[in-house]
Design an enzyme around this catalytic site. Structure first.
Site, PDB file in Angstrom:
ATOM      1  N   GLU A 205       7.342   8.048  -6.609  1.00 28.59           N
ATOM      2  CA  GLU A 205       8.225   9.206  -6.784  1.00 28.59           C
ATOM      3  C   GLU A 205       8.709   9.767  -5.452  1.00 28.59           C
ATOM      4  O   GLU A 205       9.763  10.416  -5.390  1.00 28.59           O
ATOM      5  CB  GLU A 205       7.522  10.315  -7.571  1.00 28.59           C
ATOM      6  CG  GLU A 205       6.273  10.872  -6.947  1.00 28.59           C
ATOM      7  CD  GLU A 205       4.995  10.182  -7.402  1.00 28.59           C
ATOM      8  OE1 GLU A 205       3.910  10.779  -7.268  1.00 28.59           O
ATOM      9  OE2 GLU A 205       5.090   9.027  -7.888  1.00 28.59           O
TER      10      GLU A 205
ATOM     11  N   HIS B 242       2.636   6.200  -4.473  1.00 27.52           N
ATOM     12  CA  HIS B 242       3.388   7.238  -5.185  1.00 27.52           C
ATOM     13  C   HIS B 242       4.885   6.924  -5.089  1.00 27.52           C
ATOM     14  O   HIS B 242       5.574   7.420  -4.176  1.00 27.52           O
ATOM     15  CB  HIS B 242       3.107   8.616  -4.580  1.00 27.52           C
ATOM     16  CG  HIS B 242       1.747   9.149  -4.866  1.00 27.52           C
ATOM     17  ND1 HIS B 242       1.485  10.011  -5.915  1.00 27.52           N
ATOM     18  CD2 HIS B 242       0.559   8.928  -4.255  1.00 27.52           C
ATOM     19  CE1 HIS B 242       0.196  10.305  -5.921  1.00 27.52           C
ATOM     20  NE2 HIS B 242      -0.391   9.660  -4.930  1.00 27.52           N
TER      21      HIS B 242
ATOM     22  N   CYS C 242      -1.366   6.297  -8.985  1.00 26.56           N
ATOM     23  CA  CYS C 242      -2.545   6.634  -8.181  1.00 26.56           C
ATOM     24  C   CYS C 242      -3.769   6.808  -9.091  1.00 26.56           C
ATOM     25  O   CYS C 242      -4.335   5.818  -9.549  1.00 26.56           O
ATOM     26  CB  CYS C 242      -2.272   7.875  -7.346  1.00 26.56           C
ATOM     27  SG  CYS C 242      -3.451   8.111  -6.002  1.00 26.56           S
TER      28      CYS C 242
END
Length: 595
Positions: A538, A536, A404
């Site tokens: 994750e 993102h 990001c």
């Protein structure tokens, strides 16, 4: 529907989320379908506007819900896809009750905490618990409910009362409670009095714990276990010893060894649930794979130094999902992760004047690291240090992953250093809003002055661009995939008017959104691993299914990227299924059964 309530006492942050996730995982290994609900007693509607320094990270779901970080634990451990309704806050409940009152739903009655607020909570839990959350598409068998904070907090009183009502309205064998307490070590002696008082408080509130999970630095002594059992009115086997472990991923194994499955089966009569043989086999494979992956982590010898250049280092949970994703990838690569957290401001020239020791220490860590990661964030503070770290990684051929903001600053650095774009044009509109002529600009969806829920949020597609088969990242996702789906949370994006100039100098935008206007992924072709992603990744990383950008980053840092990519390709060619969330061959990589 069976319910397992996980509550906490003595202190907050005692590990309820990990214990709740571990209990859910053990239920899944039986072949059961499991869902999770997190209750947060604060009045905020969601976690979207909370400062990560105070509350930790904001976790984003497929539907764009900005929720408590514990929902990330549930998704990572249980491999489920939750919704924003799986996170209940006092703000959501009061908003719903007030809206009903304004519509006249209560027919002129005096609206009270009991029964209206508590009734809304109970109704919410019963509705959400039945929503399918896994690939079976079927209603879950068990719902894990975590009550945030500690029992006795004034904020949680309505929720405690609602849970008492839920227990009363459930069947006798359909509700159980695990209370997590802390057993401190004072001058070498384990003190049980805080736990005794916590259980007394829980009982006075109307809840009756079936199991007591005792968090402690070292294994509980027999005398302490017996004292807790006696004064808390439970059997000795119902006192669980949750000592500190080398890795939180070993907590399910610790609880399994203390017969938690048998205790839950007896209390909830889980043996009466009809479980298909295919689901039992799947559960067996999940458990054997989990043990193979997580046992012996403390004995790994090949250490990998990874530097995270961030700005919210005061709270260890600010980058929780990022850290967990690095751990997942490191376990997959069988490397011992040594994560070094660097304050981005320490890399900036002014620190060399005000605090030379911190400046040189930070740069030593960056310059000797096997990999450099710059995560997401907001605001101008520390960004010049992040840009300097990206420049070092690009020029020194050190593996780099930008998430990001980390991607945006990598683009800014390339524009300054390679394309000779001057400042202030080579910066972000977020930092200098005097003109729209910036390499990073504000998105149309962003509404200044209103922060909650106004970003580009949730699961969105990224399309691979033509002639990008050379991409190391795309190879990990699978060259046959035309697109991938990842979760987003951002307000700013790369300015399309600078794309041609950047690409002509070698910065390739290999992934774009469905309109072709938003730039989602950058990659340098002549670099061991220089990748930036606007999304993102994750948020979709799982213990048994590492995120592809993180897996590639760690593998490149460990110099085994070709090996990991080749293994994924072999599995794919043998018919491994593509994961519905991330379009990767995760399940096949871990040889989980295709059911």
């Amino acid at each position: 529907m069976k319910y397992v309530l996980v509550s906490g006492g003595v202190i907050s942050g005692v590990g309820k989320g990990i214990i709740a996730s571990s209990a859910g995982l053990l239920l899944k290994t039986m072949g059961l379908k499991v869902s999770s609900i997190k209750i947060d007693p604060y009045i905020n509607t969601d976690a979207g506007t909370m400062n990560p320094k105070e509350h930790g990270e904001v976790y984003v779901l497929d539907d764009g819900g900005e929720v408590d970080l514990d929902l990330g634990n549930y998704e990572r451990y249980l491999n489920v896809t939750l919704t924003k309704d799986n996170n209940i806050t006092l703000g959501k409940i009061y908003s719903q009750v007030i809206e009903r009152e304004r519509r006249g739903d209560y027919l002129g009655k005096t609206v009270q905490v009991v029964p209206h607020v508590t009734g809304a909570i109970e109704e919410w839990i019963q509705r959400v618990a039945k929503v399918p959350v896994d690939d079976t598409g079927l209603e879950p068998d068990v719902c894990i409910i975590e009550l945030g904070g500690t029992v006795g907090d004034i904020e949680s009183m309505a929720f405690v009362e609602a849970l008492c009502e839920l227990r009363r309205n459930c069947g006798r064998d359909d509700f159980m409670q695990i209370h997590v307490s802390y057993v401190p070590l004072v001058h070498g002696e384990q003190k049980t009095k805080p736990t005794q008082m916590a259980i007394r408080s829980v009982r006075s509130a109307g809840l009756v714990p079936d199991l007591i999970a005792c968090r402690c630095e070292k294994p509980l002594e027999t005398a302490a276990v017996e004292k807790i059992a006696r004064f808390c009115q439970v059997q000795v086997p119902h006192v669980l010893n949750v000592r500190d472990m080398p890795s939180t991923y070993q907590v399910p194994i610790l609880l399994y060894e203390q017969d938690l499955i048998a205790l839950m089966t007896t209390t909830l009569r889980l043996d009466e649930i009809s479980i298909p043989q295919a689901m039992k086999q799947k559960g067996d494979h999940i458990w054997s794979t989990w043990k193979d992956l997580c046992l012996g982590l403390e004995h790994l010898r090949d250490k990998l130094d990874i530097v995270l250049v961030g700005k919210y280092l005061e709270c260890p949970d600010s980058y929780l999902s990022v850290i967990k994703s690095l751990e997942h990838a490191a376990m997959r690569c069988r490397r011992k992760l040594n994560l070094i957290m660097i304050d981005a401001e320490h890399l900036e020239p002014q620190t060399n004047k005000s605090d030379p020791a911190s400046f040189h220490k930070a740069w030593h860590a960056v310059s000797t690291a096997a990999g450099i990661l710059v995560p997401g964030g907001f605001g101008a503070r520390g960004t010049e240090g992040m840009i300097a770290a990206a420049k070092w990684a690009r020029e020194s051929k050190t593996p780099y992953l930008g998430i990001c903001l980390g991607m945006q600053l990598a683009v800014v650095e390339f524009a300054r250093s390679v394309c000779d774009v001057p400042v202030p044009q080579a910066t972000s509109y977020e930092f200098d809003a005097n003109s729209d002529d910036r390499v990073i600009i504000s998105m149309p969806e962003h509404h200044p002055g209103k922060l909650g829920g106004t970003m580009r949020l949730g699961l969105r597609p990224t399309l691979w661009q033509p002639d990008t088969q050379w991409s190391k990242l795309r190879a990990l996702y699978g060259l046959n995939n035309e697109s991938i789906n990842e979760r987003h949370r951002h307000r700013y994006e790369v300015n399309p008017s600078y794309i041609g100039q950047l690409q002509n100098k070698g910065l390739t935008f290999i992934g774009k959104d469905e309109t072709g206007v938003r730039q989602e992924i950058i990659e340098l072709k002549d670099h061991p691993w220089f990748v930036g992603v606007q999304f993102h990744p994750e948020y979709l990383s799982r213990v048994l299914e590492p995120s592809k950008p993180y897996l590639g980053f760690i593998a490149a840092a460990a110099k085994i990227l070709d090996e990991i990519t080749a293994e994924g390709s072999r599995v794919s060619s043998n018919g491994g299924q593509v994961n519905g969330l991330t379009n990767g061959n995760h399940a096949a990589l871990y040889r989980l059964p295709v059911l």
